[in-house]
Scaffold this motif. Structure first.
Motif, short mmCIF file in Angstrom:
data_model
loop_
_atom_site.label_atom_id
_atom_site.label_comp_id
_atom_site.label_asym_id
_atom_site.label_seq_id
_atom_site.Cartn_x
_atom_site.Cartn_y
_atom_site.Cartn_z
N HIS A 81 0.90 -1.18 -0.20
CA HIS A 81 -0.03 0.04 -0.25
C HIS A 81 0.70 1.22 -0.02
O HIS A 81 0.33 2.35 -0.06
N ASP A 82 2.08 0.99 -0.09
CA ASP A 82 3.14 2.18 0.13
C ASP A 82 2.90 2.97 0.89
O ASP A 82 2.67 4.49 0.72
N VAL A 83 2.66 2.57 2.27
CA VAL A 83 2.68 3.47 3.60
C VAL A 83 3.60 2.79 4.69
O VAL A 83 4.29 1.59 4.42
N GLY A 84 3.64 3.37 5.79
CA GLY A 84 4.61 3.00 6.74
C GLY A 84 4.02 1.95 7.75
O GLY A 84 2.76 1.72 7.53
N ARG A 85 4.94 1.29 8.23
CA ARG A 85 4.27 0.13 9.19
C ARG A 85 3.34 0.85 10.38
O ARG A 85 2.55 0.02 10.71
N ASP A 86 3.67 2.07 10.65
CA ASP A 86 2.81 2.49 11.65
C ASP A 86 1.22 2.73 11.21
O ASP A 86 0.38 2.38 12.08
N THR A 87 1.18 2.95 10.04
CA THR A 87 -0.22 3.16 9.37
C THR A 87 -0.83 1.83 9.42
O THR A 87 -1.94 1.74 9.35
N ILE A 88 0.21 0.65 8.94
CA ILE A 88 -0.30 -0.60 8.92
C ILE A 88 -0.94 -0.93 10.26
O ILE A 88 -2.04 -1.59 10.48
N ARG A 89 -0.15 -0.68 11.51
CA ARG A 89 -0.62 -0.98 12.76
C ARG A 89 -1.98 -0.33 13.09
O ARG A 89 -2.70 -1.01 13.71
N ASP A 90 -2.08 0.74 12.56
CA ASP A 90 -3.29 1.66 13.04
C ASP A 90 -4.36 0.98 12.35
O ASP A 90 -5.58 0.93 12.93
N ALA A 91 -4.13 0.54 10.91
CA ALA A 91 -5.28 0.04 10.09
C ALA A 91 -5.72 -1.14 10.72
O ALA A 91 -6.81 -1.80 11.04
N MET A 92 -4.75 -2.07 11.27
CA MET A 92 -5.28 -3.44 11.96
C MET A 92 -6.03 -3.13 13.22
O MET A 92 -6.69 -3.91 13.69
N ALA A 93 -5.48 -2.26 14.15
CA ALA A 93 -6.11 -1.65 15.20
C ALA A 93 -7.62 -1.41 15.06
O ALA A 93 -8.46 -1.94 15.57
N HIS A 94 -7.73 -0.71 13.74
CA HIS A 94 -9.22 -0.45 13.33
C HIS A 94 -9.91 -1.51 13.07
O HIS A 94 -11.13 -1.73 13.49
#
Length: 169
Positions: A81-94
């Protein structure tokens, strides 16, 4: 080359020159259309983590990510998705908050399995309300994050395991 000129109301004529150049590929490139359709827009006004969560949710709803299957690693999703891992962690939390996935520290996240629901028949006059569980209820029922409880009288039931009905009169 394109030349435009305009006159300001109280000043001299302004002239802007724009050099335009077209780049054309010399060969055919294969394009992964799924990746193009799931691209994240940094100018959409929607936060990046929500866009990633929406893309993963769509994969779950479509069946591309089946119940019980492991999600790709954070590193892979970040590259995809061309984003950082923190963004992925936030998406997973969501997505965990929505009850779509479950995670344990040190393990990859997985799509929550659909559990058959137990039906409980309501008596006349009984009312069902929904709310988020207390910490004690989450522990007692072994509930995942994001799953509400359905309350009848004083009894709370996990909403992902129970359904209610009334017997026909």
């Amino acid at each position: 080359m394109v030349t435009r000129s305009r006159t300001a109301q109280s000043g001299p004529a302004l002239s802007t020159t724009i050099d335009m150049m077209a780049l054309r590929p010399q060969g055919l490139w294969s394009i992964d259309l799924r990746k193009v359709s799931d691209m994240i827009s940094r100018s959409s006004g929607l936060s990046l983590y929500r866009q990633v969560a929406d893309a993963i949710r769509q994969q779950i709803i479509s069946g591309e990510l089946a119940p019980g299957s492991l999600l790709p690693s954070e590193k892979y999703l970040a590259e995809e998705h061309d984003v950082g891992r923190d963004t992925i962690r936030d998406a997973m939390a969501h997505l965990r908050g929505e009850g779509l996935i479950e995670s344990k520290r040190g393990y990859r996240s997985r799509v929550r399995a659909v559990v058959p629901r137990e039906r409980i028949w309501l008596h006349p006059g009984e009312i069902v309300t929904a709310r988020m569980p207390t910490p004690a209820e989450k522990k007692e029922h072994g509930m995942n994050e994001g799953v509400p409880v359905l309350v009848v009288g004083e009894q709370a039931y996990p909403a992902d395991r129970f359904e209610f009905g009334r017997e026909p009169e």
